[in-house]
Design an enzyme around this catalytic site. Structure first.
Site, mmCIF file in Angstrom:
data_model
loop_
_atom_site.group_PDB
_atom_site.id
_atom_site.type_symbol
_atom_site.label_atom_id
_atom_site.label_comp_id
_atom_site.label_asym_id
_atom_site.label_seq_id
_atom_site.Cartn_x
_atom_site.Cartn_y
_atom_site.Cartn_z
ATOM 1 N N ALA A 37 -59.640 -11.021 34.222
ATOM 2 C CA ALA A 37 -59.038 -11.032 35.624
ATOM 3 C C ALA A 37 -60.142 -10.968 36.667
ATOM 4 O O ALA A 37 -61.307 -10.108 36.344
ATOM 5 C CB ALA A 37 -58.161 -9.936 35.690
ATOM 6 N N GLN A 47 -61.178 -9.115 39.011
ATOM 7 C CA GLN A 47 -60.797 -7.916 39.407
ATOM 8 C C GLN A 47 -61.310 -7.537 41.118
ATOM 9 O O GLN A 47 -60.948 -7.159 41.754
ATOM 10 C CB GLN A 47 -61.505 -6.889 38.606
ATOM 11 C CG GLN A 47 -61.275 -5.307 38.889
ATOM 12 C CD GLN A 47 -61.398 -4.313 37.671
ATOM 13 O OE1 GLN A 47 -60.704 -4.548 36.595
ATOM 14 N NE2 GLN A 47 -62.478 -3.596 37.711
ATOM 15 N N ASP A 78 -81.943 0.504 30.083
ATOM 16 C CA ASP A 78 -80.685 1.376 29.955
ATOM 17 C C ASP A 78 -80.872 2.448 29.432
ATOM 18 O O ASP A 78 -81.804 2.939 28.634
ATOM 19 C CB ASP A 78 -79.698 0.433 29.160
ATOM 20 C CG ASP A 78 -78.246 0.915 29.184
ATOM 21 O OD1 ASP A 78 -78.111 1.878 28.475
ATOM 22 O OD2 ASP A 78 -77.470 0.479 30.111
ATOM 23 N N HIS A 114 -72.664 -2.967 30.879
ATOM 24 C CA HIS A 114 -74.148 -2.752 30.895
ATOM 25 C C HIS A 114 -75.056 -3.881 31.536
ATOM 26 O O HIS A 114 -75.738 -3.609 32.423
ATOM 27 C CB HIS A 114 -74.943 -2.158 29.904
ATOM 28 C CG HIS A 114 -74.159 -0.728 28.981
ATOM 29 N ND1 HIS A 114 -74.873 0.306 29.315
ATOM 30 C CD2 HIS A 114 -72.960 -0.539 28.593
ATOM 31 C CE1 HIS A 114 -74.262 1.252 28.525
ATOM 32 N NE2 HIS A 114 -72.870 0.769 28.127
ATOM 33 N N TRP A 159 -67.180 3.641 34.912
ATOM 34 C CA TRP A 159 -67.969 3.808 36.295
ATOM 35 C C TRP A 159 -68.310 2.577 37.223
ATOM 36 O O TRP A 159 -67.919 2.624 38.379
ATOM 37 C CB TRP A 159 -69.363 4.238 35.694
ATOM 38 C CG TRP A 159 -70.109 4.408 37.180
ATOM 39 C CD1 TRP A 159 -71.019 3.845 37.634
ATOM 40 C CD2 TRP A 159 -69.873 5.840 38.037
ATOM 41 N NE1 TRP A 159 -71.559 4.557 38.684
ATOM 42 C CE2 TRP A 159 -70.833 5.678 39.051
ATOM 43 C CE3 TRP A 159 -68.844 6.773 38.046
ATOM 44 C CZ2 TRP A 159 -70.980 6.540 40.032
ATOM 45 C CZ3 TRP A 159 -69.107 7.738 38.785
ATOM 46 C CH2 TRP A 159 -69.978 7.611 39.931
ATOM 47 N N ALA A 162 -65.809 8.236 26.420
ATOM 48 C CA ALA A 162 -67.178 8.200 27.132
ATOM 49 C C ALA A 162 -67.244 9.166 28.319
ATOM 50 O O ALA A 162 -66.820 10.287 28.297
ATOM 51 C CB ALA A 162 -67.446 6.524 27.450
ATOM 52 N N ASP A 163 -67.886 8.244 29.335
ATOM 53 C CA ASP A 163 -68.053 9.179 30.596
ATOM 54 C C ASP A 163 -66.719 9.397 31.497
ATOM 55 O O ASP A 163 -66.824 9.644 32.556
ATOM 56 C CB ASP A 163 -69.110 8.703 31.329
ATOM 57 C CG ASP A 163 -69.069 7.226 31.864
ATOM 58 O OD1 ASP A 163 -67.957 6.640 31.252
ATOM 59 O OD2 ASP A 163 -69.799 6.901 32.635
ATOM 60 N N SER A 174 -65.628 0.432 37.298
ATOM 61 C CA SER A 174 -64.405 0.428 37.756
ATOM 62 C C SER A 174 -64.099 1.278 39.099
ATOM 63 O O SER A 174 -63.686 1.009 40.212
ATOM 64 C CB SER A 174 -63.287 0.714 36.808
ATOM 65 O OG SER A 174 -63.293 -0.483 35.660
#
Length: 477
Positions: A356, A358, A127, A38, A376, A396-397, A378
């Protein structure tokens, strides 16, 4: 020279606020929900607003403070912070709900800070978990803007779920795991089995004080003056339009994907402190052919069970493909990985136990696919990099995100789903891993198309248009 002020609230002796004076008239208060998933996109939003001349104060916990330091160095006079100790959380069978509700303890300290500020903010951007800040904004006489770190589809489902939860709970009074919940008012009429819903919603109890309080704060989001989404029209345009209809106005802005400039201040913050030297990792990738490596990561919270880890490692051995596997150092299943490392990693893999880099991995020419839990952030990073995704949603989502990615956009394939009791077939998973790199798949073409659309949106298209419109409207407040 900027002045630095520090004062302590009477609420807690350890609760310290840091304030910088600024002459900029457009001042926003940014309140991300604590946690990397977040805070990082919220700070990306702050970066874009700071570049456009706004003054930003960020409410942030001590644990997340290192994430804001690079941005503070770049904007020492226009970025400020309210640093607080995390509020006390009372014991609860639903720790997430208790954690979210505990943030309401900051209502009075924020009011005190606001009233003492020589140039207080004209709006609070907070948020989606912090819907109670709609009441805070009303109390202060300013606007509240919701910032969603989930996509527009996931957000639509989440709101409809909590709005209708008392009725849904009655319909599935026996808590049948395979009972389907449908959302006919949402475009494409998504539906999910009961076990796909977030755990907190499956445990909802009518009349329970914590559940009702959480439901109230989520529903308060729809009273926001506006909503900012970390998405773009080419990805979720139909759901953005749906949200506008739900809100009854057009103050809904899709400004994503919010990703750092390669050499910008937020790049190092987003990558975090890598558990391995990034140079070593990138050199290993440099030695591999184009589109020959699968990147595997399940985010900062999801973990594999021992059976799932064994199945995944078995599939990697069977497929004989190159891979990078980022696994949490604290994950107990990583012990199984250690047993495979000498044999398998020497031949085909690179294991990162911990954080990492990413974004750098996904952007590398050698990486051809991405096995992901479908968080999300990712999803957006995979799309921006133009890398085909193999979906393994867990909670979650993530089920909504996988539905969007796989079923609606055709930019990925599903390999497994759900918690520790669901284990993929080793042979089928090996086939999908091989195919994700070697097959002439329409999913690979589709994600490349989405990647081009994402880059156009943030450089000269709908996302930069919406961001500039948002800045214009808040500046007029």
């Amino acid at each position: 020279m900027c002045k630095h002020y520090t004062f302590t609230t009477p609420i807690r002796s350890t609760q310290t606020f840091n304030m910088y004076h600024s002459t900029n008239n457009t001042h926003l208060l940014l309140y991300p929900c604590p946690g990397y998933g977040h805070v990082i996109p919220s700070l990306e939003l702050a970066h874009h607003l700071l570049r456009r001349g706004l003054t930003i104060t960020v409410i942030i916990s001590a644990a997340d403070l290192p994430l804001i330091d690079p941005l503070l160095s770049s904007y020492p006079c226009s970025l400020h912070r309210l640093l607080f100790s995390y509020p006390k959380v009372h014991p609860s069978p639903q720790p997430l709900i208790a954690k979210i509700l505990s943030t309401q303890q900051l209502f009075d300290p924020i009011v005190k800070w606001f009233k003492s500020h020589p140039s207080p903010p004209v709006a609070i951007v907070s948020d989606f978990f912090l819907g109670w800040t709609s009441d805070l904004a009303s109390h202060l006489g300013i606007k509240r803007v919701m910032f969603s770190t989930s996509g527009a589809l996931g957000s639509s489902i989440f709101h409809a779920l909590w709005r209708d939860m008392p009725d849904i709970n009655k319909q599935n009074n026996d808590k049948d795991e395979n009972f389907y919940i449908s959302f006919p008012e949402i475009p494409n009429a998504p539906k999910f089995p009961w076990w796909h819903l977030p755990p907190a919603s499956r445990c909802f109890k009518n009349g329970d004080q914590d559940f009702e309080a959480f439901r109230t704060t989520i529903l308060a989001n729809m009273r926001s003056w506006g909503i900012v989404y970390n998405t773009f029209e080419g990805l979720e345009g139909v759901y953005i339009d749906h949200i506008k209809k739900q809100m009854g106005h057009d103050r809904v802005w899709a400004i994503g994907p919010l990703l750092p400039d390669e050499h910008g201040p937020m790049n190092s913050a987003r990558n975090g402190s890598s558990a391995v030297p990034p140079h070593d990792l990138l050199m290993w990738l440099d030695s591999k052919p184009v589109d020959s490596v699968v990147y595997i990561c399940f985010g900062s919270r999801a973990t594999l069970s021992e059976k799932q880890m064994c199945a995944l490692l078995g599939a990697l051995k069977l497929s004989n493909i190159n891979f990078i596997f980022s696994v949490k150092a604290s994950d107990s299943s990583s012990m199984i990985l250690s047993g495979f490392e000498d044999d398998m990693v020497a031949r085909q893999g690179f294991v990162v136990k911990g954080w990492a880099p990413q974004l750098a991995i996904l952007k590398h020419r050698a990486v051809g696919s991405y096995l992901t839990h479908c968080g999300w952030n990712s999803i957006l990073e995979g799309i921006a990099a133009g890398v085909m995704m193999l979906a393994w949603p867990m909670g979650a989502d993530q089920f909504a995100n996988a539905t969007l990615l796989v079923d609606q956009l055709g930019a990925g394939k599903q390999v497994c789903e759900g918690g520790p009791e669901l284990v993929p077939d080793v042979n089928e998973l090996a086939r999908l891993l091989d195919e994700s790199l070697n097959g002439d798949l329409r999913e690979r073409s589709k994600v490349k198309e989405l990647s081009e659309g994402a880059m156009k949106a943030v450089k000269e298209g709908t996302s930069i248009r919406d961001l500039d419109l948002f800045v214009k409207l808040v500046s007029e407040l």
